[in-house]
Design an enzyme around this catalytic site. Structure first.
Site, PDB file in Angstrom:
ATOM      1  N   ASP A 183      36.520 -20.781 -26.795  1.00  0.00           N
ATOM      2  CA  ASP A 183      37.331 -20.866 -25.573  1.00  0.00           C
ATOM      3  C   ASP A 183      37.722 -22.326 -25.361  1.00  0.00           C
ATOM      4  OD1 ASP A 183      38.068 -19.194 -22.931  1.00  0.00           O
ATOM      5  OD2 ASP A 183      37.467 -21.239 -22.360  1.00  0.00           O
ATOM      6  N   LEU A 184      39.003 -22.583 -25.145  1.00  0.00           N
ATOM      7  CA  LEU A 184      39.482 -23.951 -24.967  1.00  0.00           C
ATOM      8  C   LEU A 184      39.026 -24.493 -23.613  1.00  0.00           C
ATOM      9  CD1 LEU A 184      43.119 -23.713 -26.383  1.00  0.00           C
ATOM     10  CD2 LEU A 184      40.993 -24.271 -27.576  1.00  0.00           C
TER      11      LEU A 184
ATOM     12  N   ASP B   6      43.364 -18.249 -23.965  1.00  0.00           N
ATOM     13  CA  ASP B   6      42.857 -19.310 -24.831  1.00  0.00           C
ATOM     14  C   ASP B   6      41.536 -18.929 -25.471  1.00  0.00           C
ATOM     15  OD1 ASP B   6      41.466 -19.247 -22.464  1.00  0.00           O
ATOM     16  OD2 ASP B   6      41.206 -21.410 -22.352  1.00  0.00           O
TER      17      ASP B   6
END
Length: 567
Positions: A424-425, A467
């Site tokens: 996950d960004l 994301d």
């Protein structure tokens, strides 16, 4: 005026000859006796002996005539009479009686010769009658009628079968021998007349024509007849004097020809490619669509071997599969590969049908196919849309779920380890808010490329949503292997070489779960990796975290992430 000579029988002729002969003999003997009597003393002797001698000569002559007549009658007259009677009997019937015996060699030879000659004549007559009967039966069986035309006398003969075909009656033709021409269509009758005129003028020696005869029930329908004729006799100056021929009803053949033209047009104009092959897969004919698809010319195809190709099966084996399928089920259907004249391949939807004779023997093949390049391209596009993320090109959630399930089953069957990385960004929401969604999309594409470049070809990367990314690592030896790949991804994302402008402001948090250490099913492993990723964020982001067990991500944790308090 001279009277005709009266005819006599052979017996009468022989009797007259013998009577004259014996009369001459008697007269000669009488004269000889009288001369002897006269020179021996004549008048001085008694006449009685002379009279007695004369009577004896007369009786002897009469007896000689009777015996000779009977003998000649038995040996000559009766055999000849019998031959005449047998000859007359053979002329009226087909029988012949045995001739009587005679001692005259010539008569016996003549009798045997006549009997042999009559036998040959009778056999020839029987052969001629048999030939005429067979010809009549053959013409009747073939449905043909016979006609004959005396050109000089302008007389014609048309047999009953011919009359039936021409739809005329014999008694009507006796009144008007051109009545049959009036049965034809006007333009057809004129064409037929023109042929006969040219034959009569010596321009043609034979002709053949097909003409129409209207039906009685309706004027819109008609029958087809075929007239054939040839000159069979000529005059001394070379002009035709007699012509004979046949008439046949060819309506069914014309209907069949019309159907063949219809089928031929359909064969040529259909959009699907059609190829006719013999039983050895040699090309007999190909339609226009095949030439357009393949780029070949039809004249260059005839006689060439047709090669069936399949993307997964060698051609020789594929041919055997098709033949076996057609022999068992009379057809084969499926997808195959075609080859254009330039050597390029194209996918085709193929159907091969067997053609059989009356004895159920396979004689030909009919191949029908269509170029499905566009369909395959559309199917591939749909498959990509259904299984891959349109922005990054990575597998989507649907593809990930199916692949993860298969990979887990394989690892369980092979007793191997499998790792799942949940990525996950960090602070991605701020990128969208500050730089816009287009910049965010570019960032996601770059992240996908770097993740893909950090894993093996056998590993699978997917974008779940927004994301969030996941990576499936198959056949790892230990948790450390998964940890090493996760660190490589973190380093690739943080590496600024050649990065987009907004990459410097983003990092990622990675959670790792391992089968079978952290779960035995896809759902448990995904939840474990998700919770480990969340823990990595709470520990400061831009790091990885190994799951400690199958711990479900609570609703509160997920709500915090969705509200942006943790990202």
């Amino acid at each position: 005026m001279k009277k005709p000579e009266q005819l006599i029988t052979l017996n009468q002729f022989l009797c007259r000859v013998l009577v004259g002969f014996c009369g001459g003999v008697f007269t000669l003997v009488g004269i000889s006796g009288f001369v002897c009597w006269y020179f021996l003393g004549g008048p001085q002797l008694s006449i009685l002996p002379f009279i007695i001698f004369s009577v004896m000569c007369l009786v002897g002559s009469i007896g000689l005539v009777s015996l000779t007549t009977r003998y000649l009658g038995d040996q000559l007259a009766r055999p000849i009479t019998h031959l005449i009677a047998n000859t007359q009997l053979s002329a009226n019937t087909d029988s012949y009686q045995l001739e009587p015996t005679t001692r005259i060699t010539e008569i016996n030879i003549l009798s045997r010769s006549i009997r042999h000659m009559l036998g040959k004549i009778l056999r020839r007559e029987h052969n001629i009658i048999g030939s005429e009967r067979r010809l009549s039966l053959a013409l009747r069986g073939s449905g043909e009628g016979v006609w004959d035309w005396d050109i000089q006398e302008n007389n014609s003969y048309i047999d009953p079968n011919c009359c039936s075909i021409l739809d005329v009656k014999p008694e009507e033709l006796a009144v008007d021998n051109r009545l049959w021409l009036k049965r034809l269509f006007t333009e057809d009758a004129e064409q037929a007349k023109q042929y006969f005129r040219r034959v009569a003028a010596g321009e043609l020696t034979s002709f053949e024509g097909e003409y129409r005869i209207p039906r009685h029930d309706t004027e819109s329908e008609y029958r087809w007849i075929q007239i054939r004729g040839s000159v069979v006799e000529w005059s001394s100056d070379g002009l035709p004097t007699r012509m004979s021929g046949t008439v046949s009803d060819v309506t069914q053949r014309k209907i069949s020809e019309q159907q063949l033209r219809l089928y031929s047009t359909a064969f040529k104009c259909t959009k699907n490619a059609v190829v006719m092959l013999d039983k050895d897969f040699r090309i007999l004919a190909a339609n226009r669509a095949f030439c357009q698809i393949s780029g070949h010319q039809e004249h260059s195809l005839v006689g060439r071997g047709y090669i069936f190709q399949h993307p997964d099966i060698p051609s020789e084996q594929f041919h055997k599969v098709i033949k076996m399928q057609v022999n068992n089920r009379m057809e084969w259907r499926g997808e195959a590969l075609g080859v254009r004249v330039d050597g390029s391949e194209y996918p085709q939807e193929l159907a091969v049908y067997g053609v059989y004779d009356d004895f159920i023997n396979l004689t030909h093949y009919v191949t029908i196919f269509s170029d499905i390049t566009e369909r395959k391209r559309t199917e591939e596009n749909l498959r990509v849309l259904a299984n891959y993320d349109p922005l990054t090109g990575l597998a989507n959630r649907y593809m990930f779920n199916a692949t993860f399930t298969r990979s887990l089953q394989s690892a369980r069957r092979k007793n191997e380890k499998l790792a799942l990385l949940f990525i996950d960004l960090d602070h991605f929401k701020q990128v969208n808010d500050l730089l816009g969604h287009e910049a965010g999309d570019r960032l996601l594409v770059e992240v996908a490329n770097r993740i893909q470049g950090s894993i093996r070809e056998t590993d699978i990367a997917a974008r779940l949503a927004g994301d969030e990314f996941v990576v499936i690592l198959e056949n790892i030896q230990a948790v450390a292997d998964a940890e090493q790949v996760a660190l490589k991804i973190l380093y690739a994302l943080s590496n600024q070489t050649g990065a987009a402008d907004n990459m410097s402001r983003v990092s990622a948090s990675i959670g790792v779960s391992v089968f079978p250490d952290h779960g035995n099913d896809p759902e448990t492993l995904l939840r474990s990796a998700d919770r480990a990723m969340y823990d990595a964020k709470t520990l400061g982001r831009n790091r990885l975290n190994i799951s400690t067990g199958a711990i479900e991500c609570t609703v509160a944790h997920r709500q915090l992430m969705d509200n942006g308090n943790v990202n």
